[in-house]
Design a protein around this motif. Structure first.
Motif, PDB file in Angstrom:
ATOM      1  N   ASN A 294      45.585  96.143  -9.369  1.00  0.00           N
ATOM      2  CA  ASN A 294      46.555  96.960 -10.101  1.00  0.00           C
ATOM      3  C   ASN A 294      47.101  98.008  -9.140  1.00  0.00           C
ATOM      4  O   ASN A 294      46.360  98.889  -8.701  1.00  0.00           O
ATOM      5  CB  ASN A 294      45.914  97.648 -11.312  1.00  0.00           C
ATOM      6  CG  ASN A 294      45.321  96.663 -12.301  1.00  0.00           C
ATOM      7  OD1 ASN A 294      44.109  96.558 -12.424  1.00  0.00           O
ATOM      8  ND2 ASN A 294      46.176  95.943 -13.007  1.00  0.00           N
ATOM      9  N   ARG A 295      48.371  97.902  -8.849  1.00  0.00           N
ATOM     10  CA  ARG A 295      48.965  98.748  -7.804  1.00  0.00           C
ATOM     11  C   ARG A 295      48.722 100.241  -8.036  1.00  0.00           C
ATOM     12  O   ARG A 295      48.544 101.014  -7.097  1.00  0.00           O
ATOM     13  CB  ARG A 295      50.464  98.462  -7.721  1.00  0.00           C
ATOM     14  CG  ARG A 295      51.183  99.176  -6.593  1.00  0.00           C
ATOM     15  CD  ARG A 295      52.643  98.778  -6.568  1.00  0.00           C
ATOM     16  NE  ARG A 295      52.791  97.352  -6.321  1.00  0.00           N
ATOM     17  CZ  ARG A 295      52.843  96.816  -5.093  1.00  0.00           C
ATOM     18  NH1 ARG A 295      52.741  97.604  -4.038  1.00  0.00           N
ATOM     19  NH2 ARG A 295      53.000  95.525  -4.941  1.00  0.00           N
ATOM     20  N   PHE A 296      48.681 100.651  -9.317  1.00  0.00           N
ATOM     21  CA  PHE A 296      48.480 102.069  -9.641  1.00  0.00           C
ATOM     22  C   PHE A 296      47.094 102.308 -10.241  1.00  0.00           C
ATOM     23  O   PHE A 296      46.924 103.100 -11.179  1.00  0.00           O
ATOM     24  CB  PHE A 296      49.582 102.545 -10.579  1.00  0.00           C
ATOM     25  CG  PHE A 296      50.963 102.343 -10.018  1.00  0.00           C
ATOM     26  CD1 PHE A 296      51.425 103.126  -8.969  1.00  0.00           C
ATOM     27  CD2 PHE A 296      51.771 101.332 -10.504  1.00  0.00           C
ATOM     28  CE1 PHE A 296      52.693 102.920  -8.439  1.00  0.00           C
ATOM     29  CE2 PHE A 296      53.041 101.120  -9.978  1.00  0.00           C
ATOM     30  CZ  PHE A 296      53.499 101.909  -8.932  1.00  0.00           C
ATOM     31  N   LEU A 297      46.106 101.597  -9.718  1.00  0.00           N
ATOM     32  CA  LEU A 297      44.688 101.694 -10.066  1.00  0.00           C
ATOM     33  C   LEU A 297      44.367 101.141 -11.451  1.00  0.00           C
ATOM     34  O   LEU A 297      43.533 100.231 -11.593  1.00  0.00           O
ATOM     35  CB  LEU A 297      44.185 103.140  -9.949  1.00  0.00           C
ATOM     36  CG  LEU A 297      44.167 103.730  -8.536  1.00  0.00           C
ATOM     37  CD1 LEU A 297      43.616 105.155  -8.561  1.00  0.00           C
ATOM     38  CD2 LEU A 297      43.344 102.871  -7.596  1.00  0.00           C
TER      39      LEU A 297
ATOM     40  N   ARG B 191      49.049  93.046  -5.801  1.00  0.00           N
ATOM     41  CA  ARG B 191      49.805  92.985  -4.555  1.00  0.00           C
ATOM     42  C   ARG B 191      49.118  92.022  -3.601  1.00  0.00           C
ATOM     43  O   ARG B 191      47.897  91.850  -3.622  1.00  0.00           O
ATOM     44  CB  ARG B 191      49.911  94.377  -3.928  1.00  0.00           C
ATOM     45  CG  ARG B 191      48.568  95.019  -3.608  1.00  0.00           C
ATOM     46  CD  ARG B 191      48.737  96.414  -3.024  1.00  0.00           C
ATOM     47  NE  ARG B 191      47.448  96.984  -2.646  1.00  0.00           N
ATOM     48  CZ  ARG B 191      47.307  98.167  -2.072  1.00  0.00           C
ATOM     49  NH1 ARG B 191      48.376  98.905  -1.813  1.00  0.00           N
ATOM     50  NH2 ARG B 191      46.106  98.623  -1.756  1.00  0.00           N
TER      51      ARG B 191
ATOM     52  N   THR C 264      40.877  97.897  -5.501  1.00  0.00           N
ATOM     53  CA  THR C 264      41.334  98.097  -6.877  1.00  0.00           C
ATOM     54  C   THR C 264      42.854  98.026  -6.954  1.00  0.00           C
ATOM     55  O   THR C 264      43.427  97.422  -7.871  1.00  0.00           O
ATOM     56  CB  THR C 264      40.844  99.459  -7.411  1.00  0.00           C
ATOM     57  OG1 THR C 264      39.428  99.523  -7.322  1.00  0.00           O
ATOM     58  CG2 THR C 264      41.266  99.653  -8.859  1.00  0.00           C
ATOM     59  N   ARG C 265      43.524  98.596  -5.976  1.00  0.00           N
ATOM     60  CA  ARG C 265      44.990  98.557  -5.952  1.00  0.00           C
ATOM     61  C   ARG C 265      45.516  97.156  -5.691  1.00  0.00           C
ATOM     62  O   ARG C 265      46.671  96.864  -6.029  1.00  0.00           O
ATOM     63  CB  ARG C 265      45.522  99.535  -4.902  1.00  0.00           C
ATOM     64  CG  ARG C 265      45.258 101.006  -5.226  1.00  0.00           C
ATOM     65  CD  ARG C 265      46.028 101.893  -4.289  1.00  0.00           C
ATOM     66  NE  ARG C 265      47.467 101.703  -4.473  1.00  0.00           N
ATOM     67  CZ  ARG C 265      48.378 101.979  -3.534  1.00  0.00           C
ATOM     68  NH1 ARG C 265      47.981 102.457  -2.350  1.00  0.00           N
ATOM     69  NH2 ARG C 265      49.655 101.788  -3.775  1.00  0.00           N
ATOM     70  N   ASP C 266      44.697  96.293  -5.092  1.00  0.00           N
ATOM     71  CA  ASP C 266      45.121  94.897  -4.934  1.00  0.00           C
ATOM     72  C   ASP C 266      45.273  94.229  -6.290  1.00  0.00           C
ATOM     73  O   ASP C 266      46.114  93.342  -6.469  1.00  0.00           O
ATOM     74  CB  ASP C 266      44.107  94.123  -4.083  1.00  0.00           C
ATOM     75  CG  ASP C 266      44.102  94.583  -2.637  1.00  0.00           C
ATOM     76  OD1 ASP C 266      45.077  95.240  -2.232  1.00  0.00           O
ATOM     77  OD2 ASP C 266      43.123  94.278  -1.931  1.00  0.00           O
TER      78      ASP C 266
END
Length: 552
Positions: free
Chosen positions: A28-31, A37, A24-26
């Motif tokens: 949206n970095r902040f979930l 990223r 998920t962080r891939d």
């Protein structure tokens, strides 16, 4: 069952939660917000190890799923494939006391059913365990299904079904297609693999197809001691096929073993239409005389005639290094998206063929192609329909085993030789000649239809007030001569080519007939040009007249 499935869903979700958060962080970095990223190869490999441990923790169903994923490069990146390959040999042993209960429920007391029985398993699998025993007929291997595995798998299959929509969020469209296909395939194959009665039938059918082939050995089933949960078969020992040192100590020809393995699977898939679909090294062995031994037919499948024909077309196109024909075949089989960039895919295939053939590849060429695809690797247009997934699994694993046996193994050359020996290439040549004849017939019909269409086109030109006047004398006979010469020319060209193909494939009788026909057509074409009459058109304008009209 539902309560157990709900509980398993909670357990599975908890086990996969760290990976789900990372994926998920891939995006949206902040979930829930932030830019995406990039993920390095080292990070993917670390996550693959976490996935491996998770699958081992979750038990038989997910171990089997991991084994299947390890052969699906269209679903997972290479780092995951390499790590999950360890699942082929890392399966925890089953508990003997519980296995004894299953065995005795199916075949009766052990001391009555068998003369001797070794309670130490000689082989472990995700769904069952294999034991050594003896009977009045000799040594046998007894495969016992893990106790309680059916209920566990039914629950896990529901969990996988519920989880699929969630997983779709983390992958691209092309891989989503393959993931759905994988889920359908897994549901079908794991149910079939649990049924040892079906395995016995598949084993017997494949064994019958190779009764006259002394190069391979397939164990015979002991039907009196076999049920849907227990499979008793002839015990056939051998050296693991990837134990290179042991094979060399026995002075066995590893290149010959690789060729035999490849040819056996070509026969299964292309000719017989029924094949052993789990050829990983643990299921292949070699006897002292070089005979190949096949174990574990739980994962077996059928190939429909359409796919068989397309596989032949694919191998022939690869042998000819005809990239466009390869791409066409992949599209027809449903393996390649029709919207794929044919230029990029052609470059990838050229590189792959060169690599398989062991050719030297210039480094800049590799970097160039990698650059072309690296930005879109997760949207790669390759996909695996359900009717091809097992076939690709076999092709991939068999190639790996063959290269282990012989690092210089050229599967394209072996496949081409096999197809030629079995007459597939000759059949293809005849089909090609037939196709050319069909094309000539279509061209003839087109040439006959041309005169009225030409007249219609001229009428339309006049109606649109084009300042052109044309007077063609003897138009019908002129067009007849033109059409006749066109037909003679096309037939002659096709006949010359067909004669050459027939000679090349040793069809000398047919070639002689074709040469005679070619000579007749050539004479007719020559005579048509000896006709002194020609075009009798009288032009009603010249370039000078047109300029004059423009000035006026």
């Amino acid at each position: 069952m539902n309560l157990r499935a709900y509980w398993r869903f909670v357990v599975v979700t908890w086990q996969f939660l760290p990976l789900l958060v990372a994926y998920t962080r891939d995006r949206n970095r902040f979930l829930f917000f932030g830019s995406g990223r990039s993920v390095s190869s080292d990070t993917r490999r670390e996550r693959a190890r976490v996935l491996l441990d998770t699958l081992l923790t979750l038990g038989p169903t997910f171990i089997k799923l991991g084994q299947l994923l390890s052969t699906r490069p269209d679903v997972l990146p290479p780092e995951y494939i390499e790590e999950l390959e360890e699942l082929q040999d890392r399966v925890p042993p089953a508990d003997w006391e519980r296995a004894r209960e299953v065995l005795e429920d199916e075949v009766g007391p052990i001391d009555r059913a068998f003369d001797e029985f070794d309670t130490e398993a000689i082989s472990g699998a995700s769904l069952g365990q294999v034991y050594y025993a003896t009977t009045e007929n000799g040594e046998v291997a007894v495969k016992v299904r893990r106790p309680g595995v059916k209920d566990l798998i039914e629950s896990d299959l529901r969990v996988i079904s519920w989880s699929l929509p969630i997983l779709m969020y983390f992958i691209g469209q092309a891989r989503a297609f393959s993931l759905e296909t994988l889920a359908d395939e897994f549901d079908k194959t794991i149910r079939e693999e649990m049924d040892y009665g079906r395995e016995a039938e598949m084993l017997a059918e494949i064994r019958g197809n190779f009764d006259d082939d002394s190069r391979i050995r397939i164990p015979e089933v002991d039907e009196t001691r076999s049920t849907s949960k227990v499979l008793t078969m002839e015990y056939v020992p051998g050296t693991k096929i990837t134990d290179i040192d042991e094979l060399d100590d026995r002075h066995l020809d590893r290149t010959e073993l690789a060729e035999t393995l490849q040819e056996v699977y070509l026969q299964m898939i292309i000719e017989d239409g029924v094949f052993h679909a789990d050829p990983h090294p643990g299921n292949l062995a070699v006897q002292d005389d070089g005979t190949l031994v096949f174990y574990d037919f739980g994962m077996s499948g059928y190939v429909d005639p359409f796919i068989q024909d397309k596989i032949v077309d694919f191998y022939i196109a690869v042998a000819d290094q005809d990239i466009q024909a390869i791409l066409d075949t992949l599209v027809e089989m449903g393996t390649l998206s029709p919207e794929a960039d044919r230029k990029v895919m052609g470059d990838v295939l050229e590189l792959a063929i060169a690599d398989v053939r062991g050719e030297d590849i210039e480094q800049y060429r590799v970097q160039q192609i990698v650059q072309q695809v690296e930005d879109t690797i997760y949207d790669f247009p390759f996909r695996l329909p359900a009717n091809l997934a097992l076939v690709l699994r076999v092709a991939t694993v068999v190639e790996g085993v063959c290269v282990t046996l012989d690092p210089d193994f050229d599967f394209i050359d072996v496949a081409t030789t096999y197809l030629r020996q079995q007459g597939f290439l000759a059949d293809t040549a005849r089909e090609y000649v037939e196709d050319r004849v069909d094309e000539v017939q279509e061209a003839t019909k087109s040439a006959i239809r041309t005169p009225p269409k030409l007249e219609e086109a001229l009428d339309q030109a006049i109606n649109e007030d084009l300042q052109v006047e044309v007077d063609i004398r003897d138009s019908q006979s002129l067009l007849d001569r033109i059409a006749k010469r066109l037909i003679y020319g096309m037939v002659l060209a096709s006949a010359v080519f067909s004669s050459a193909v027939l000679v090349a494939f040793g069809q000398f009788v047919a070639a002689a007939v074709a040469v005679g026909f070619t000579a007749i057509v050539a004479v007719l074409l020559f005579l048509s040009f000896r006709d002194s009459s020609g075009i009798g058109a009288q032009p009603q304008f010249t370039r000078q007249n047109m300029r004059q009209q423009d000035r006026e």
